[in-house]
Design an enzyme around this catalytic site. Structure first.
Site, PDB file in Angstrom:
ATOM      1  N   TYR A 282      16.168  33.857 -14.979  1.00 19.76           N
ATOM      2  CA  TYR A 282      16.593  33.910 -16.376  1.00 19.76           C
ATOM      3  C   TYR A 282      16.004  35.154 -17.051  1.00 19.76           C
ATOM      4  CZ  TYR A 282      17.187  28.845 -15.552  1.00 19.76           C
ATOM      5  OH  TYR A 282      17.517  27.611 -15.041  1.00 19.76           O
TER       6      TYR A 282
ATOM      7  N   HIS B 145      14.907  27.389  -6.663  1.00 25.21           N
ATOM      8  CA  HIS B 145      15.998  27.553  -7.616  1.00 25.21           C
ATOM      9  C   HIS B 145      17.355  27.556  -6.916  1.00 25.21           C
ATOM     10  CE1 HIS B 145      17.184  29.640 -11.657  1.00 25.21           C
ATOM     11  NE2 HIS B 145      17.968  28.614 -11.357  1.00 25.21           N
TER      12      HIS B 145
END
Length: 361
Positions: free
Chosen positions: A52, A120
């Protein structure tokens, strides 16, 4: 093991709101002030990822700032991040890369431990790669660098398979699972996998991220940041979501699609997930967004003592009366969504698989 307790509450603030996927120029946002405001409301758990970009950098700076550390001791915070995903189409789950990613995150947060580290989007890599990364996280847990090991991704059924296989292979369970877009007013299929997570998988807690389906379930639809329109929802679903949002506003109830969708996601998860009590990751990259989301949560949950005072950590019980009062609206939205109810997109999609195939040729 479940890292959530009465010190952390049942709500997490997600860090994607400071990413280039969601907003333009996230570095211009007042991150420290926003985090301090979230803390003042009782939020104590925070989730981000190096993927992110630049969220982890911005949050790390905020949580390292003396203006925060003098007011909120590290022991009272739950800091979560991820590893393994580099870009939209690049992953590195090798043990050295996983270790390097975690060490970098520790440095960014100026802390000697992280409460949870997730692999992730684990469905994008092979099982062998996933197990290698998880093994590395288990080792770092033994070293005291990580308190809890987690896996994250989109499809709950695949995550449940991996959780069960991890327990069988290593004789120990992953502590936390994070999935997204599968417990909201459009898609509730997460509940079909909860039994496997908590049963054969031995998982301590399941987190529900993206209660608004990455911004789709609100007026105006999915947000578009510096990286363009990244949302994988097809046109038909987008159109029906927009129609549902307009219908909600036309009911004259003073509520929005976003508020109704968040009440459904938090309330329904609290209703069906008795073990973990439906821990939800909220969005919110600004003080206004956080205020709105916190007030919405307080409308669907209630405090153990029954009164409405105090910060968010006390709100742990489903308000059955409010949930029932919303049921007609929930049904109206889901009726409009029609064939798109419980629709899921492929993850990874065909384009990613084709690209990976070409790279191997």
């Amino acid at each position: 093991m479940n890292p959530f307790n009465n010190k952390t509450g049942r709500v997490v603030l997600g860090g994607a709101g400071w990413s280039r996927q969601i907003v333009t120029d996230p570095t211009s946002k007042p991150v420290l002030e926003t985090i301090l405001h979230a803390l003042s409301l009782g939020i104590r758990a925070f989730d981000t990822s190096p993927y992110y970009d630049p969220s982890e950098i911005l949050l790390g700076a905020a949580f390292s700032d003396p203006a925060l550390t003098t007011l909120y001791p590290r022991s009272g915070l739950l800091l979560m991040t991820k590893c393994g995903r580099i870009t939209s189409n690049k992953f590195d789950y090798s043990p050295p890369a996983i270790r390097a990613s975690v060490l970098r995150s520790l440095d960014r947060f100026s802390t000697n431990y992280l409460d949870v580290v997730f692999t992730h989007d684990v469905e994008f890599v092979s099982r062998e790669e996933a197990f290698g990364a998880i093994k590395t996280l288990f080792e770092m847990k033994e070293e005291g660098l990580i308190r809890h090991v987690g896996i994250s991704g989109y499809p709950p059924a695949v995550l449940a398979d991996i959780a069960v296989e991890v327990k069988e292979k290593f004789g120990r369970a992953v502590d936390v699972v994070q999935t997204y877009c599968h417990m909201n007013i459009q898609n509730t299929s997460l509940k079909e996998s909860l039994g496997r997570f908590y049963g054969d998988g031995g998982v301590g807690v399941v987190l529900n991220a993206s209660p608004l389906c990455m911004g789709l379930l609100r007026r105006g639809g999915a947000p578009i940041g510096e990286l363009g329109d990244f949302h994988p929802a097809p046109r038909g679903l987008r159109e029906k979501a927009a129609e549902a949002a307009e219908w909600v506003e036309n009911q004259g109830i003073g509520s929005s699609m976003a508020s109704l969708s968040l009440r459904f996601a938090v309330g329904e998860f609290a209703r069906v997930d008795e073990k973990g009590f439906g821990v939800t990751i909220l969005g919110g990259g600004s003080i206004g967004e956080i205020d709105e989301n916190v007030e919405t949560v307080k409308k669907i949950l209630k405090r153990e003592g029954g009164d409405g005072d105090g910060d968010l950590r006390g709100y742990t019980k489903l308000d059955e009366e409010r949930y029932k009062a919303d049921e007609a609206l929930f049904k109206g939205v889901r009726d409009i969504l029609g064939e798109w109810v419980d629709y899921t997109w492929d993850s990874p999609d065909a384009a990613f698989l084709e690209e990976q195939k070409k790279l191997k040729e």
